[in-house]
Structures are given as structure tokens and as C-alpha cells.
Design a protein around this motif. Structure first.
Motif, PDB file in Angstrom:
ATOM      1  N   GLY A  22      -8.382   9.629 -16.142  1.00  0.00           N
ATOM      2  CA  GLY A  22      -9.162   9.347 -14.935  1.00  0.00           C
ATOM      3  C   GLY A  22      -9.509  10.610 -14.155  1.00  0.00           C
ATOM      4  N   GLY A  24      -7.612  12.564 -12.438  1.00  0.00           N
ATOM      5  CA  GLY A  24      -6.671  13.672 -12.665  1.00  0.00           C
ATOM      6  C   GLY A  24      -7.039  14.476 -13.899  1.00  0.00           C
ATOM      7  N   ALA A  68       7.293  12.120 -14.947  1.00  0.00           N
ATOM      8  CA  ALA A  68       8.001  11.707 -13.735  1.00  0.00           C
ATOM      9  C   ALA A  68       7.233  10.599 -13.053  1.00  0.00           C
ATOM     10  CB  ALA A  68       8.144  12.884 -12.765  1.00  0.00           C
ATOM     11  N   VAL A 119       4.438   5.280  -4.054  1.00  0.00           N
ATOM     12  CA  VAL A 119       3.614   6.059  -4.988  1.00  0.00           C
ATOM     13  C   VAL A 119       2.528   6.825  -4.232  1.00  0.00           C
ATOM     14  CG1 VAL A 119       2.068   5.958  -6.983  1.00  0.00           C
ATOM     15  CG2 VAL A 119       4.022   4.407  -6.851  1.00  0.00           C
ATOM     16  N   THR A 196     -13.228   4.734 -13.535  1.00  0.00           N
ATOM     17  CA  THR A 196     -11.947   5.018 -14.207  1.00  0.00           C
ATOM     18  C   THR A 196     -11.246   3.687 -14.514  1.00  0.00           C
ATOM     19  OG1 THR A 196     -10.631   5.007 -12.187  1.00  0.00           O
ATOM     20  CG2 THR A 196     -11.614   7.122 -12.819  1.00  0.00           C
ATOM     21  N   MET A 198      -8.686   2.612 -13.099  1.00  0.00           N
ATOM     22  CA  MET A 198      -8.308   1.931 -11.855  1.00  0.00           C
ATOM     23  C   MET A 198      -9.402   0.948 -11.428  1.00  0.00           C
ATOM     24  SD  MET A 198      -7.332   3.579  -8.151  1.00  0.00           S
ATOM     25  CE  MET A 198      -5.675   4.088  -8.550  1.00  0.00           C
TER      26      MET A 198
END
Ligand code: NAD
Length: 265
Positions: A22, A24, A68, A119, A196, A198
């Protein structure tokens, strides 16, 4: 910054959360194209590694990965320690990892609120706390938070997401002032609906809850954007890269909309 005009970021180490896919991944690619070494931090090791391999191969940069969940302070510290051992201290942090879940306000219980805030708000807090001390020591740093139009205006059924993104924008502005004389800028890039996974999830959710067709659900989302289209992840990435450069040294505490004119605050 480097003297090489084609690879101005070649002395930099950019840490991007949720960098596997996406927005990132688009940010990671745009920075790698300009020579930055990268650390990609996220949940799925295989996705991160495949993006990392592609960028190493295509741009000849170093790319470290670390798994992580950004909602865990301990996991964030451990992951950032791992990539620091490989590439040194990050000079650029892009807080991109996020989730968007929707619910009518009265159905959003405290577990729902905590899950999203952990988050979308605490993730950036933990990552920033982990990298900021070295930026302060170096007297140079760039922090870019991926905010949202939902951090500027209100939208029905996403009170929690709106609250988290408004808080992220507040964090951006306040931290920018706290470090304003230390060579560090803190900004947010705030997209409208981006093409994306999302957004694909939001479309699937609308289809499920309203019986609209997929095409009508997408049309409903893009109707928010006066340009009548989804934003491309690369358009968000371009704004991030600009904010990371020396030319944007005087730009701090800003929440820059990349939303086709949807909002004009
Ligand atoms: P995406 O779902 O495609 O990617 C999100 C990334 O974040 C993934 O790599 C995912 O693994 C990672 N991530 C999610 N939760 C995580 C966690 N707990 N720990 C570590 N990594 C985690 O979404 P995207 O559209 O690329 O969104 C990126 C950012 O942009 C988010 O902060 C989102 O809120 C914001 N944003 C997206 C849109 C949109 O329309 N897609 C609009 C405005 C803002």
C-alpha cells in the motif's frame, strides 16, 4: 543530504512502518529511488521481505526488515533495535502503519476503541519515542505521519478512526513545536481514499452492509473527491518524499491534504 542530485537521500536511513504494501510500500519505493537505505517494519515478515528484495534489486539500496506489531511498545523497541544494528539510527521516520475499522458509535465498545487507538495513535507514539533521541543528538530528522482527511473532518461510522487521526494530527503539530529548533521537522500527509487494500476492505464492507454493487460502492467513495477518483499511493509518497528533503526544512507542523480538493481547511 547527499551531493549526488540523482540520489539525494543516499546518506539517509528511512524507517517506514507498514512498508510492505500500500502507501508504505510506495513511500519505500520513492525513497529508495532517490538512494535512501530503508528499514521496513510491519507484521508480516514474508510481505516485508518480498518488498525489500524487490527494492534492493531495483535500486541497489540496503533494506532491513523487522517484524513488529506497532501496538506493542516492547515489540517496536526490539524491532527498531534490530534494524539500528544493521543500518544505524534512522534519520527519517514515516509512521504509516494503520488500520481502519468502522462501527456505529454505540456499537464501538472499549475493546474496539483500544484496538484502533493502540495501532493508529500509540504505534506512531512508540516509534517516534524510539527514534527521536538519536535525531535530537544528530540535530537532524524528518518525521512524517500518515494522517487522513478523517483527521481533518468527521465522517459517519468511523468515530474511532476519526478520533485517532485527529489525535495524530495534534501530536504532529505539538511535537513539531517541541523540536522546532533542533533541526527536526514533524509533518503529516493526509490522503483521501487511496487505491490500496485498506480501501478494498472498505468497499467490501459497504457491499456487505448495503447490498450496493462493488462499482456503486467505489463510486460512493470517490464521490467525496472532487476529482472523482481514488488517490494513487505514489501521489501520497511524492508528498512524503518532498517533506523529507532539505528543500522542505521550513515546513513543519503541517497536515498536508492529498485528497483531490476534498477539503480546504
Ligand atoms: P494497507 O492496509 O494497504 O496497509 C497498511 C499497512 O500497515 C500494512 O502493511 C499492514 O500490515 C500495516 N499494519 C497494520 N496494522 C499494523 C500493526 N498493528 N503493526 C504493524 N503494521 C501494521 O493500508 P494503506 O491504505 O496503505 O494505509 C496506510 C496508512 O494510510 C494508514 O495509516 C491509513 O490510515 C492511512 N490512510 C489510508 C487511506 C486509504 O484510503 N487507504 C486514506 C487515508 C489515510
Amino acid at each position: 543530504m547527499s551531493n549526488n542530485p540523482e540520489r539525494p537521500f543516499s546518506r539517509h536511513h528511512a524507517l517506514i512502518t507498514g512498508g510492505g504494501r500500500g502507501i508504505g510500500a510506495a513511500v519505500a519505493e520513492a525513497l529508495a529511488r532517490q538512494g535512501a537505505n530503508l528499514s521496513l517494519l510491519g507484521r508480516s515478515a514474508d510481505v516485508l521481505q518480498s518488498t525489500a528484495a524487490r527494492l534492493r534489486e531495483k535500486y541497489g539500496v540496503q533494506v532491513a526488515t523487522a517484524s513488529a506489531d506497532v501496538a506493542s511498545e516492547e515489540a517496536v523497541r526490539r524491532a527498531i533495535g534490530t534494524v539500528r544494528d544493521v543500518l544505524g539510527n534512522p534519520t527519517i521516520l514515516v509512521n504509516n502503519a494503520g488500520i481502519a475499522i468502522s462501527s456505529p458509535f454505540l456499537k464501538a465498545d472499549s475493546a474496539f476503541w483500544r484496538k484502533l487507538l493502540d495501532v493508529d495513535l500509540m504505534g506512531p507514539v512508540y516509534c517516534t519515542q524510539a527514534v527521536l533521541p538519536a535525531m535530537l543528538e544528530a540535530k537532524w530528522g524528518r518525521i512524517v505521519n500518515i494522517g487522513s482527511t478523517a483527521g481533518v473532518s468527521g465522517f459517519a461510522y468511523i468515530t474511532t478512526y476519526c478520533a485517532a487521526k485527529h489525535a495524530l494530527h495534534g501530536l504532529t503539530r505539538a511535537l513539531a513545536m517541541e523540536v522546532v529548533r533542533q533541526g527536526i521537522t514533524v509533518n503529516a500527509v493526509c490522503p483521501g481514499y487511496v487505491d490500496t487494500e485498506m480501501t478494498a476492505g472498505s468497499v467490501a464492507n459497504i457491499v456487505k452492509k448495503t447490498q450496493l454493487s462493488r462499482e456503486d460502492a467505489i463510486a460512493n467513495l470517490v464521490s467525496h473527491n472532487p476529482q472523482g477518483r481514488l488517490i494513487q499511493p505514489e501521489e501520497v509518497a511524492d508528498a512524503v518524499v518532498w517533506l523529507c528533503g532539505d528543500g522542505a526544512g521550513a515546513v513543519t507542523g503541517q497536515c498536508i491534504l492529498v485528497a483531490g480538493g476534498e477539503l480546504m481547511p
